[in-house]
Every structure is written in C-alpha cells, then in structure tokens.
Write a protein that holds these residues in place. Structure first.
Motif, mmCIF file in Angstrom:
data_model
loop_
_atom_site.group_PDB
_atom_site.id
_atom_site.type_symbol
_atom_site.label_atom_id
_atom_site.label_comp_id
_atom_site.label_asym_id
_atom_site.label_seq_id
_atom_site.Cartn_x
_atom_site.Cartn_y
_atom_site.Cartn_z
ATOM 1 N N HIS A 143 0.825 -1.227 0.000
ATOM 2 C CA HIS A 143 0.000 0.000 0.000
ATOM 3 C C HIS A 143 0.856 1.272 0.000
ATOM 4 O O HIS A 143 1.939 1.278 -0.519
ATOM 5 C CB HIS A 143 -0.999 -0.046 1.160
ATOM 6 N N GLU B 23 -2.528 0.212 7.891
ATOM 7 C CA GLU B 23 -1.637 -0.844 7.409
ATOM 8 C C GLU B 23 -0.398 -0.258 6.736
ATOM 9 O O GLU B 23 0.720 -0.710 6.959
ATOM 10 C CB GLU B 23 -2.399 -1.757 6.439
ATOM 11 N N HIS C 13 2.469 -7.171 4.680
ATOM 12 C CA HIS C 13 1.106 -6.656 4.838
ATOM 13 C C HIS C 13 0.589 -6.921 6.247
ATOM 14 O O HIS C 13 1.228 -7.613 7.032
ATOM 15 C CB HIS C 13 0.166 -7.325 3.822
ATOM 16 N N ALA C 14 -0.582 -6.370 6.524
ATOM 17 C CA ALA C 14 -1.290 -6.687 7.769
ATOM 18 C C ALA C 14 -2.735 -6.970 7.401
ATOM 19 O O ALA C 14 -3.384 -6.169 6.730
ATOM 20 C CB ALA C 14 -1.195 -5.538 8.764
ATOM 21 N N GLU D 217 -6.079 -7.531 -1.901
ATOM 22 C CA GLU D 217 -4.758 -6.922 -2.069
ATOM 23 C C GLU D 217 -4.570 -6.405 -3.494
ATOM 24 O O GLU D 217 -3.942 -5.380 -3.710
ATOM 25 C CB GLU D 217 -3.635 -7.909 -1.708
#
Ligand SMILES: [Zn+2]
Length: 453
Positions: free
Chosen positions: A229, A244, A298-299, A332
């Motif tokens: 992101h 995130e 990522h989270a 995603e």
C-alpha cells in the motif's frame, strides 16, 4: 414635489430591470454555474519516484494541461469548477522539500474555469487522469509528476548512500562466488548459536555443493522488500486508527536494517515513504535490481474482529488454495484501484511483467521460502493457518524471483493491532523473517543464476 416619487420609482424599476438582465446574461453564458463541482479534498504525495497531487471531487472533472518553459511550469485548467477554500488549501500543502514542485498557484482563470500553475523544480513528464469512485474515495482528478529521466532503482539506492557503487559490480556475473563461499556467508554468525535443525541443514547443503576454484569477489544477495500500500492507498485500518501502510513500512525498515547486518545482503525497498507504488511497478523494481528474493509485507483485516494470526502466501498457477486466500488476493490486488493507476500506462506495465512463461519453478522456490519464514513466525505469533497458502496475488508475479507475501497479523483484531504497533513485536517479527530467509538460503544456495532479462 409630486414628481419626485414618480421619478424615483421609475429609476428603481429601471435598475431592477437592468439587474434582472444582468442575471439573465450570466445565466446564459455560465449555465453550469449553479452546479459547479465541489472539491472535497486535496492531497499531495511527494516522493523521489514521482509527486502526486489528488483533487477529490463530487463529480468527474474535465482538465486540460500544458507545459510552459523558462521557467518550467505545468498549467492545468479545470472546467466546471469554482475556487473554494479546500482547493485553495493546496497552496499550503506543497512542502519545500518536494522533489518536483516548487510551489503551486491557484486562481479562477475565467468564470467556471480554475487554473492551477505548478512551478517546477525540474522538467517533468506529467500524467493527468481521472479515477472513478473507489474504496472510500469519490471521483479523483490526479496529477502525477514524473521525472523526465526514469529513476533507476540501483542508481537511486547508490545515491541515497544505501548501496555502494561496488555493489553494482558485485552484482554482475563476474562476481559469482564459489558455493563454499556462499555457504560461509550464510552461516549464522557467532553471536547467536544456531539451532540444531539449522546446523543439520547447513551440513546437508554443504555436502551438496562441490568446491570450485575460488572466485575473487562474493556476489551480493539482493532482497526486494515490499511494504504494501502507501499514499492514496492506506490498506486496512485498525479500530484504534492505525493504518496498514504505516505499520508495514515501519516493519520493512526494521527488516531492512536487520538483513543488512548479515554479510553480503543488500536490500531494496519498493517504497521507503508514504506514496503509492502500483503493483506491477513493485515487481519491475525488483527485477531491475535482479533481486534474489521478493518479500511483500502486509497486515491482514477481516470483518470479524476475532480473526487473528500470521500467514504467508505464494503465487498460485491454478486457483487459490482456499476461498479465504482468494478473497485476500482480490482485496490486495484492489490496491491498484484504490491507490490509483493511470490505465493507459497500467496495461503496458502488466504486459511487461506477465509474459507467457511457466512459473512452476518460481512457485516451488517460493513455497520453500514461505515454509522457512512461516516456521519462524510461528515461534512468535499464532499462525492463522499452519501451512503456506496460494492465490493469484499480482505482486508475486515476477517470473524469475521467489516471492512471498507475509500477512504479519490482523490489524482488525484489537489485540493484534496493539502488537503490530509495538516496537518489540515489530523487532521480533523482523528477526523471525531474517532467520527464515537465512534458513532458505542455507538450504537453497543461490548459485549461478540464469536470468531472463
Ligand atoms: Zn495489504
């Protein structure tokens, strides 16, 4: 005098007629004025790669633009727009250290047309495009200002002082180390006693490689770290407001410095600040530096706040291993829609990455890397699922680089959100990933590489 009121009254009525005429005239020349578009928000994302300016609007806006030389300026005319305080706030949002924009001027150029003039620090290639509503955003008008000369990721790393100019040489084919040398590099240092398993793995790997005549230089191992992101795309967010994009950048930076403490490992971050990088560009960057591994950070998030645990994903050739994995990959992959890519360039980019090649070998290697990393993360956090999962993540599609995507924990779970924000946890997580990567290299020494470039 009896005539006075009469005259006055005539005068007043003439004025009223004139006024009405003026209003009528205005209404004819500026028909859309009553429905002038509203600028809802302005955002600026400065970065070395490119600076982005976003105008978020309640409707789709039409803009024309042109470059003026000496001094370098980008002029943008936006139709159907009246100047409002939100738009005026753009002026104050340009930072003095913006790589490309010196300042911006905003004015009502003519009724119904707002003109923005960007005074530039250097020549740029502008991309001006609109995006339909996506995620939490309404319509967006985007100005992406790219340097005329494309940023070369290796040159950029050297310029930042992150890599030395020698690294470039060391990455070349002449610098291939002997297998023995590589094993030496990969052995755990004396500060930490390796676990028994790792010792066995190293022995097995050592037995498999035949000694060759010694090389003069040792090849650097290059790892591409990809904090998910960024910029317009915040990723998932936690109950307590954490995002995130911020957490994964922080983890990736820790991971970078820990990896670079290892001998002969260098790291390229696909982004090192808060700006959006399209998924295809992340893959391109990794390929340009001839990365040996690609690790995306990522989270996770889910509607149920009870969902928890870390997971590791690799690419899938034939569908996802579970519906949850498919759902996550779709989510995603939506980064490009929310982050906002210029569709014209996007197709070109994807084509260059997704050339028609079997990815079986890549997936096999990625599975090995994924298992090694998942095993280590399992030592510090509960695992969401005990095995590496597969799905069609766009960011894992480098055909020649083992690639994994780590969902470090669930940001949507308040307990895990707190963990993700905790420095000690971030460090433990980074340590676990480093150990996993070392275990992978110990078992799969990167010998000579036949690259597809
Ligand atoms: Zn994500």
């Amino acid at each position: 005098m009896p005539s006075t009121p009469q005259i006055r009254s005539q005068h007043v009525s003439r004025r009223t007629v004139l006024k009405a005429g003026a209003t009528l005239l205005l209404a004819v020349t500026v028909p859309q004025r009553a429905n002038a578009a509203q600028i809802l928000a302005v955002r600026v994302w400065p970065a070395d790669d490119y600076t982005r300016v976003t105008l978020e609007n309640d409707t789709d806006l039409k803009a024309t633009h042109f470059i003026v030389k000496d001094p370098e300026r980008l002029v943008v005319d936006i139709e159907g727009l009246d100047l409002n305080p939100t738009l005026k706030s753009l002026v104050a949002k340009i930072q003095s250290n913006d790589p490309y924009i010196k300042q911006v001027r905003v004015g009502q150029n003519r009724p119904n047309v707002v003109r923005l003039v960007f005074d530039l620090k250097e020549e740029v290639t502008p991309q001006v495009f609109t995006l339909p509503p996506a995620g939490n955003y309404k319509h967006r008008l985007i100005f992406d200002l790219y340097p005329v000369k494309e940023v070369d990721p290796i040159a950029a790393m050297i310029e930042k002082g992150d890599w030395s100019a020698d690294d470039k040489v060391a990455a070349g084919p002449a610098a291939a180390p002997t297998p023995k040398e590589q094993l030496e590099q990969l052995k755990p240092d004396t500060r930490a006693e390796p676990r028994e398993e790792l010792k066995t793995e190293l022995k097995t790997a050592e037995a498999q490689v035949k000694p060759e005549k010694p090389g003069k230089m040792v090849r650097m191992l290059t790892i591409a770290l990809d904090p998910g992101h960024g910029g317009e795309d915040p990723g998932a967010s936690g109950k307590n407001g954490s995002r995130e994009k911020d957490i994964v950048l922080s983890i990736a930076k820790r991971l970078k410095s820990k990896l670079e403490e290892q001998p002969n490992i260098r790291v390229m971050l696909t982004r090192d600040a808060d700006y959006f990088v399209p998924l295809g560009t992340r893959v391109d960057k990794a390929r340009k530096v001839q990365a040996d591994l690609f690790v995306s950070i990522h989270a996770d998030a889910f509607v149920q706040p009870t969902a928890r645990g870390s997971s590791v994903f690799v690419l899938s050739e034939k569908g996802a291993t579970s519906s949850a994995a498919r759902w996550l990959a779709d989510k995603e992959n939506a980064a490009d829609v929310i982050g906002g890519v210029n569709v014209k360039n996007h197709d070109k980019q994807l084509a260059s990455v997704l050339f028609d090649l079997s990815t079986t070998a890549q997936i096999n290697d990625s599975m090995k890397l994924g298992r090694a990393v998942l095993g280590e993360i399992g030592g510090i956090n509960r695992l969401h699922k005990g095995s590496v999962e597969q799905a069609g993540f766009a960011v894992l599609k480098a055909p020649d680089i083992p690639s994994i995507l780590i969902e470090t924990a669930f940001i949507s779970n308040p307990e895990e959100e707190a963990k993700l924000l905790d420095e000690a946890y971030q460090n433990k997580l980074a340590d676990a990933i480093v150990t996993g990567i070392r275990r992978y290299f110990a078992k799969n020494p990167p010998l000579s590489k036949n690259r597809l470039t």
